[in-house]
Motif scaffolding. Structure first.
Motif, PDB file in Angstrom:
ATOM      1  N   GLN A   1      45.951 -19.234  78.592  1.00 13.16           N
ATOM      2  CA  GLN A   1      45.543 -18.678  79.880  1.00 13.16           C
ATOM      3  C   GLN A   1      44.152 -18.069  79.768  1.00 13.16           C
ATOM      4  O   GLN A   1      43.865 -17.305  78.855  1.00 13.16           O
ATOM      5  CB  GLN A   1      46.531 -17.616  80.352  1.00 13.16           C
TER       6      GLN A   1
ATOM      7  N   GLU B   1      49.204 -13.827  71.198  1.00  9.07           N
ATOM      8  CA  GLU B   1      50.625 -14.118  71.387  1.00  9.07           C
ATOM      9  C   GLU B   1      51.494 -13.119  70.635  1.00  9.07           C
ATOM     10  O   GLU B   1      52.544 -12.683  71.137  1.00  9.07           O
ATOM     11  CB  GLU B   1      50.931 -15.540  70.920  1.00  9.07           C
TER      12      GLU B   1
ATOM     13  N   GLU C   1      51.924  -9.916  72.454  1.00 10.51           N
ATOM     14  CA  GLU C   1      52.820  -9.958  73.601  1.00 10.51           C
ATOM     15  C   GLU C   1      54.127  -9.225  73.306  1.00 10.51           C
ATOM     16  O   GLU C   1      54.866  -8.858  74.214  1.00 10.51           O
ATOM     17  CB  GLU C   1      53.122 -11.408  73.987  1.00 10.51           C
TER      18      GLU C   1
ATOM     19  N   THR D   1      52.992  -5.771  74.634  1.00 15.23           N
ATOM     20  CA  THR D   1      52.385  -5.736  75.971  1.00 15.23           C
ATOM     21  C   THR D   1      53.299  -6.420  76.987  1.00 15.23           C
ATOM     22  O   THR D   1      53.160  -6.210  78.191  1.00 15.23           O
ATOM     23  CB  THR D   1      51.007  -6.419  75.986  1.00 15.23           C
ATOM     24  N   ARG D   2      54.211  -7.258  76.492  1.00 13.23           N
ATOM     25  CA  ARG D   2      55.277  -7.869  77.306  1.00 13.23           C
ATOM     26  C   ARG D   2      54.739  -8.608  78.539  1.00 13.23           C
ATOM     27  O   ARG D   2      55.273  -8.485  79.644  1.00 13.23           O
ATOM     28  CB  ARG D   2      56.294  -6.800  77.719  1.00 13.23           C
ATOM     29  N   GLY D   3      53.653  -9.353  78.311  1.00 15.66           N
ATOM     30  CA  GLY D   3      53.127 -10.205  79.371  1.00 15.66           C
ATOM     31  C   GLY D   3      52.369  -9.474  80.460  1.00 15.66           C
ATOM     32  O   GLY D   3      51.965 -10.078  81.456  1.00 15.66           O
ATOM     33  N   LYS D   4      52.132  -8.187  80.294  1.00 13.00           N
ATOM     34  CA  LYS D   4      51.470  -7.418  81.342  1.00 13.00           C
ATOM     35  C   LYS D   4      49.980  -7.766  81.422  1.00 13.00           C
ATOM     36  O   LYS D   4      49.343  -8.061  80.411  1.00 13.00           O
ATOM     37  CB  LYS D   4      51.664  -5.920  81.120  1.00 13.00           C
ATOM     38  N   THR D   5      49.457  -7.714  82.630  1.00 17.15           N
ATOM     39  CA  THR D   5      48.057  -8.019  82.899  1.00 17.15           C
ATOM     40  C   THR D   5      47.341  -6.765  83.395  1.00 17.15           C
ATOM     41  O   THR D   5      47.953  -5.699  83.543  1.00 17.15           O
ATOM     42  CB  THR D   5      47.936  -9.124  83.957  1.00 17.15           C
TER      43      THR D   5
ATOM     44  N   ASP E   1      48.848  -4.940  86.241  1.00 16.97           N
ATOM     45  CA  ASP E   1      49.860  -3.930  85.917  1.00 16.97           C
ATOM     46  C   ASP E   1      49.207  -2.590  85.588  1.00 16.97           C
ATOM     47  O   ASP E   1      49.742  -1.533  85.957  1.00 16.97           O
ATOM     48  CB  ASP E   1      50.705  -4.401  84.729  1.00 16.97           C
TER      49      ASP E   1
ATOM     50  N   PRO F   1      45.666 -11.280  80.830  1.00 18.37           N
ATOM     51  CA  PRO F   1      46.646 -10.565  79.998  1.00 18.37           C
ATOM     52  C   PRO F   1      45.982  -9.502  79.123  1.00 18.37           C
ATOM     53  O   PRO F   1      44.951  -9.756  78.494  1.00 18.37           O
ATOM     54  CB  PRO F   1      47.247 -11.679  79.134  1.00 18.37           C
TER      55      PRO F   1
ATOM     56  N   SER G   1      47.085  -8.439  76.364  1.00 21.81           N
ATOM     57  CA  SER G   1      47.190  -8.857  74.968  1.00 21.81           C
ATOM     58  C   SER G   1      45.955  -9.628  74.516  1.00 21.81           C
ATOM     59  O   SER G   1      45.505  -9.492  73.373  1.00 21.81           O
ATOM     60  CB  SER G   1      48.429  -9.734  74.764  1.00 21.81           C
ATOM     61  N   ARG G   2      45.379 -10.422  75.401  1.00 20.56           N
ATOM     62  CA  ARG G   2      44.197 -11.209  75.050  1.00 20.56           C
ATOM     63  C   ARG G   2      42.964 -10.309  74.932  1.00 20.56           C
ATOM     64  O   ARG G   2      42.070 -10.568  74.122  1.00 20.56           O
ATOM     65  CB  ARG G   2      43.967 -12.326  76.074  1.00 20.56           C
TER      66      ARG G   2
END
Length: 470
Positions: free
Chosen positions: A27, A164, A167, A170-174, A177, A218, A220-221
């Motif tokens: 992404q 990854e 994640e 951070t559980r997929g949060k952007t 969020d 994200p 995480s990125r």
């Protein structure tokens, strides 16, 4: 310990030659639907929390340094949580008053997590992050045959794998969020733009230059980009979109570019930023934020000088009723202790990367610390002179009006927390010897957390601040 390559792994490597079209795209950043200069993840769009006052602004900066930096910074969050102050007759923890956290590399793990979860961080962060062997997990992913096709893609690299792994917490949060939480602290995750060597922050202010929407990105990125050490991890790339007809270039860029002094810092910053608005500049390749600023202090310095920064200016803070700004820098950087000067050869990739990534920054880091102390002294001096002048005017009933100045209303305090300040010699040497990696033992992590508490207990500037706030 890494296992030797199996027949399956070797076969997988050979198959890479047969997979030229099997490319994976992680992404990336998306284009803005509409340019709205005041929308998105910006300091001005976050409200103070229930126990947070605009009168006191607390800024934390977390340095790089892998898990060592993450653990020390997390320990500071724990100590601030347990430190009680009284403001306007109301008792609260000093952590409640934290408005901004600016971080790089390892320091971005606790900063981003606290931004996402607030005090809930204390229920899971050590077990899920600090005690984990992030480095080993990443290396295992590199040698997992299932990842070979992805790693063969020019659009997927080792930093994507690190993202990854992040994640997990951070559980997929952007950034949507982060914005949805609606309250401070404002989190600045800082990276380095490899093409220009300057700092790039994950804020909507900076994404505006790319005509991109930070909200879909994200978290995480962003953390992975901040920790992407060149030579060990791949760059993290962003798409620089062509500006829409509704885009308005910030006025400060035009004013700075029209200055005659082309060697000034503001002109250089404007010139570098204006490059993003060039249609030929289609991509940004981001690496470890520590290469441009290993303390996360640059945005703080620029805002204090009213230079362009994603942080609020002094003028803005004064308008919000701010009386005091406290900057606490958590410096997990250590001086290299090695015997390279007596070796004839130096062949280790990780040794070379460690030297290149840290040694050039040492002098800049020292200069930043010294500059912050000078800036604090200068502001204190300005305030003292203005107070004396005011008293003199009132005493002699003079008909004079001082020019407006925000320096008259905002007091600055700068506090550095560093492993070099640990009083116990043996413990200091032990902590300084910890590697800049993403793996430490439970005992090492806990000793860093304890050191953070002890460092603030023995810090005269911090103790003076606490007495001032009683």
């Amino acid at each position: 310990m890494l296992k030797p390559l199996t027949i399956q792994s070797i076969t997988g490597l050979l198959l890479l030659l047969l997979l030229p079209g099997c490319f994976t795209r992680p992404q990336s950043n998306t284009r803005l639907d509409l340019f709205t200069p005041n929308a998105g993840y910006r300091y001005e769009n976050l409200e103070p929390g229930p126990n947070n006052s605009d009168e006191l602004i607390v800024i934390l900066t977390f340095s790089g340094g892998g898990t060592r930096a993450a653990a020390l910074s997390y320990g500071i969050l724990e100590k601030l949580r347990d430190t009680t102050i009284t403001l306007n007759g109301q008792e609260r923890s000093l952590l409640d008053e934290v408005d901004i956290i600016s971080s790089v590399s390892g320091g971005s793990l606790p900063s981003a997590t606290y931004g996402l979860y607030g005090d809930d961080i204390f229920s899971f962060f050590p077990e899920e992050v600090l005690y984990q062997n992030i480095q080993s997990g990443l290396i295992r992913s590199f040698f997992n045959v299932r990842n070979y096709p992805r790693l063969a893609s020019p659009f997927f690299g080792r930093s994507d794998m690190l993202a990854e792994d992040f994640e997990r917490f951070t559980r997929g949060k952007t950034y949507a969020d982060l914005l949805k939480r609606g309250t401070r602290p404002y989190i600045l995750i800082n990276t380095t733009d490899l093409s220009q060597g300057n700092q790039f922050s994950f804020t909507q202010d900076h994404f505006d230059y790319l005509y991109s929407d930070l909200s879909t990105y994200p978290v995480s990125r962003a953390i992975a980009a901040s920790a992407a050490v060149p030579g060990v991890l791949s760059t993290m790339s962003l798409k620089n979109y062509e500006q829409g007809e509704d885009y308005i270039r910030p006025e400060w860029i035009s004013l700075a570019l029209n200055q005659r002094n082309q060697g000034s810092p503001i002109h250089t910053l404007a010139s570098d930023t204006n490059t993003y608005l060039n249609p030929k500049h289609q991509y940004l390749h981001l690496v470890d934020g520590g290469l441009s600023d290993n303390l996360g202090l640059l945005p703080v310095i620029r805002s204090a000088l009213d230079a362009p920064s994603p942080l609020p200016s002094r003028e803005y803070l004064a308008q919000q009723g701010t009386k005091q700004v406290v900057v606490i820098t958590v410096n997990a950087i250590t001086k290299l202790t090695n015997d390279f000067n007596i070796r004839e050869s130096l062949s280790s990739l990780f040794a070379i990367v460690g030297i290149v990534a840290t040694t050039p920054m040492d002098d800049f880091t020292d200069a930043q610390i010294a500059y912050m102390h000078l800036l604090e002294d200068h502001m204190d001096s300005e305030q003292a002179h203005r107070k004396e002048l005011k008293a003199l005017i009132q005493k002699n009933n003079l008909d004079a009006t001082l020019p407006p100045s925000i320096l008259d209303s905002i007091e600055y305090d700068f506090i550095e927390v560093s492993l070099n300040q640990v009083e116990d010699y043996a413990e200091r040497k032990f902590l300084q010897s910890l590697p800049t990696s993403f793996v430490l033992s439970v005992d090492e992590v806990d000793r860093l957390r304890n050191a953070a508490s002890e460092l603030l207990d023995q810090n005269e500037d911090f103790q003076s601040l606490i007495k001032k706030l009683e």
